[in-house]
Design a protein around this motif. Sequence first.
Motif, mmCIF file in Angstrom:
data_model
loop_
_atom_site.group_PDB
_atom_site.id
_atom_site.type_symbol
_atom_site.label_atom_id
_atom_site.label_comp_id
_atom_site.label_asym_id
_atom_site.label_seq_id
_atom_site.Cartn_x
_atom_site.Cartn_y
_atom_site.Cartn_z
ATOM 1 N N LYS A 107 0.810 -1.217 0.000
ATOM 2 C CA LYS A 107 0.000 0.000 0.000
ATOM 3 C C LYS A 107 0.845 1.270 0.000
ATOM 4 C CE LYS A 107 -3.997 -2.161 2.115
ATOM 5 N NZ LYS A 107 -3.560 -3.506 2.358
ATOM 6 N N GLY A 108 2.152 1.122 -0.237
ATOM 7 C CA GLY A 108 3.048 2.272 -0.303
ATOM 8 C C GLY A 108 3.215 2.754 -1.730
ATOM 9 N N VAL A 109 3.890 3.885 -1.880
ATOM 10 C CA VAL A 109 4.115 4.473 -3.199
ATOM 11 C C VAL A 109 5.582 4.859 -3.364
ATOM 12 C CG1 VAL A 109 1.768 5.383 -3.376
ATOM 13 C CG2 VAL A 109 3.570 6.837 -2.466
ATOM 14 N N ALA A 110 5.979 4.968 -4.617
ATOM 15 C CA ALA A 110 7.259 5.545 -4.998
ATOM 16 C C ALA A 110 6.989 6.366 -6.249
ATOM 17 C CB ALA A 110 8.294 4.462 -5.279
ATOM 18 N N SER A 111 7.734 7.448 -6.437
ATOM 19 C CA SER A 111 7.505 8.266 -7.627
ATOM 20 C C SER A 111 8.821 8.834 -8.126
ATOM 21 C CB SER A 111 6.527 9.403 -7.326
ATOM 22 O OG SER A 111 7.096 10.316 -6.408
ATOM 23 N N LEU A 112 8.849 9.064 -9.438
ATOM 24 C CA LEU A 112 10.035 9.610 -10.082
ATOM 25 C C LEU A 112 9.575 10.466 -11.254
ATOM 26 C CD1 LEU A 112 13.144 9.469 -9.949
ATOM 27 C CD2 LEU A 112 13.035 7.533 -11.502
ATOM 28 N N CYS A 113 10.090 11.673 -11.324
ATOM 29 C CA CYS A 113 9.764 12.600 -12.401
ATOM 30 C C CYS A 113 10.840 12.474 -13.475
ATOM 31 C CB CYS A 113 9.700 14.018 -11.842
ATOM 32 S SG CYS A 113 9.393 15.270 -13.091
ATOM 33 N N PHE A 114 10.427 12.215 -14.699
ATOM 34 C CA PHE A 114 11.362 11.949 -15.801
ATOM 35 C C PHE A 114 11.680 13.229 -16.570
ATOM 36 C CE2 PHE A 114 9.835 7.874 -14.660
ATOM 37 C CZ PHE A 114 10.834 6.982 -14.986
ATOM 38 N N THR A 115 12.976 13.507 -16.752
ATOM 39 C CA THR A 115 13.419 14.687 -17.495
ATOM 40 C C THR A 115 14.235 14.324 -18.730
ATOM 41 O OG1 THR A 115 15.429 14.895 -16.176
ATOM 42 C CG2 THR A 115 13.481 16.085 -15.392
ATOM 43 N N GLU A 116 14.523 13.034 -18.914
ATOM 44 C CA GLU A 116 15.331 12.586 -20.047
ATOM 45 C C GLU A 116 14.454 11.869 -21.062
ATOM 46 O OE1 GLU A 116 19.340 10.836 -18.620
ATOM 47 O OE2 GLU A 116 17.891 10.389 -17.033
ATOM 48 N N ASN A 117 14.678 12.138 -22.356
ATOM 49 C CA ASN A 117 14.006 11.374 -23.395
ATOM 50 C C ASN A 117 14.578 9.970 -23.431
ATOM 51 O OD1 ASN A 117 12.457 13.533 -24.215
ATOM 52 N ND2 ASN A 117 13.835 14.116 -25.863
ATOM 53 N N GLY A 118 13.754 9.017 -23.867
ATOM 54 C CA GLY A 118 14.269 7.674 -24.051
ATOM 55 C C GLY A 118 13.302 6.605 -23.621
ATOM 56 N N LYS A 119 13.796 5.380 -23.689
ATOM 57 C CA LYS A 119 13.031 4.199 -23.298
ATOM 58 C C LYS A 119 13.676 3.662 -22.033
ATOM 59 C CE LYS A 119 13.868 0.209 -25.180
ATOM 60 N NZ LYS A 119 14.000 -0.953 -26.036
ATOM 61 N N PHE A 120 12.875 3.506 -20.981
ATOM 62 C CA PHE A 120 13.372 3.034 -19.697
ATOM 63 C C PHE A 120 12.639 1.745 -19.327
ATOM 64 C CE2 PHE A 120 13.897 7.593 -19.888
ATOM 65 C CZ PHE A 120 15.214 7.766 -19.476
#
Length: 151
Positions: A110-123
């Motif tokens: 029930k927890g969360v993690a988040s990341l804001c993406f600033t780079e173009n590409g396929k991850f």
Amino acid sequence: MVYGKNKNLLSALAIIMVITFSGMAAAQEQPAASNDSSQKIMVVRITSLLGMKPETVLINKGTTVVWVNQLPGGVEILFTAKQVTRACLSPTNFAITKEGSFKSGMIPSKGVASLCFTENGKFDYVVSTQAVRDSSPAEPVKPLAGRIFVE
């Protein structure tokens, strides 16, 4: 003194609940892939029945991906190919490794993690669960896999 600590704890809990519930609502409203430049949050739910929903997302630079763990145990997010080395704002439950890329910590049930993406590409990434870590070589458990395209 105790009142101040409880007040801070309640404030932090309220913020986490708002993020979690708004993320769950957003997951129901947003499509898996979108070219809409106004989209700033994409929610990925990690579930036991569906795996990850959605598995593949298409986002614009500056979009934050929020992973919501709906499994009964903890999980970790590991990027497998191109590593995320830059992010905007403050990532939640992600840290920079000694190699210079982002890796999540243990995300509780029930927890969360988040990341804001600033780079173009396929991850590409995998979600490592306790079942994957504890499996024997004779009966390996396939980890959940996902992909993020950033335009």
